[in-house]
Design an enzyme around this catalytic site. Sequence first.
Site: not given
Length: 284
Positions: A135-136, A139, A200
């Site tokens: 997930h990070e 980003h 997100e």
Amino acid sequence: MRNRTKTWFLFALMLGILVAIGGVISASSGSAIWIILFTGIGLISTAVMYWNSDKIALRSMQAYAADPQQFKGLYDMVHDLAQRAGEPAPRIYISPTQQPNAFATGRNPQNAAICFTEGIMHLLDPRELRAVTGHELMHVYNRDILTSSVAAAIGTVIQGAAYMLMFSRNNNNVLFSILGAILAPLAAGLVQAGISRDRETSADHDGARLTGDPLALASALQKISGGVQRHPMSSDDHRVKAASHMMIASPFAGKIKNWFSTHPAVEDRVDRLNQIARDMGQQP
């Protein structure tokens, strides 16, 4: 693609609010210099935020560089997923806080950092931590740091312009000025929060695709949500508040399902991840 389109639409809406305020002030003052001034301030603010985002965020969380030997498993995990994505691996940091959380920062993939709290390292199992890492990383690779920096800078300029509108001496409609000064920052805050929630949601989707394990991310989010309630950070700390929108979950306790939240509700994120799992032939 839908989330990216929505993000750009929200950006256009924020710019429209800024131009409208500048237009009103310019009309009341008889000069277009205010529109040019606000645009210049916005560009400068964006550049400063974008260039220094990693330093500001890491300092706010008192993060230290992760030792490659002590955190060998974490390094291997990050580098493996970066290789799968075909992108450079970010620097790795650890924040000495017991709240389980993580965030990514940096002006581009070549100058990025990913930070894990000590709390999240203790709470999650390796599979869940890998899902959070995916997930990070997304980003970083989706350039969400630039997106959030631009949104924050435009929001700040709108607040300043609205304040100037309220005290414009040449504006004869006092009621209009007061309403504009109140409603414009309110609208900008709503739009900025909407942009953060969209990024997100995209990181959840893309990170789940990168790791191939949406169910692990759903499990991690549920654990993190409970951990935040047990170890909340103070919303009065401006340093934490400045970095809060970058974190995988809001670091503040309490119900966050509202228009101004920078994160989607955890239950909504879990539902979407379960649907992604079903689409991938996995059973939630």
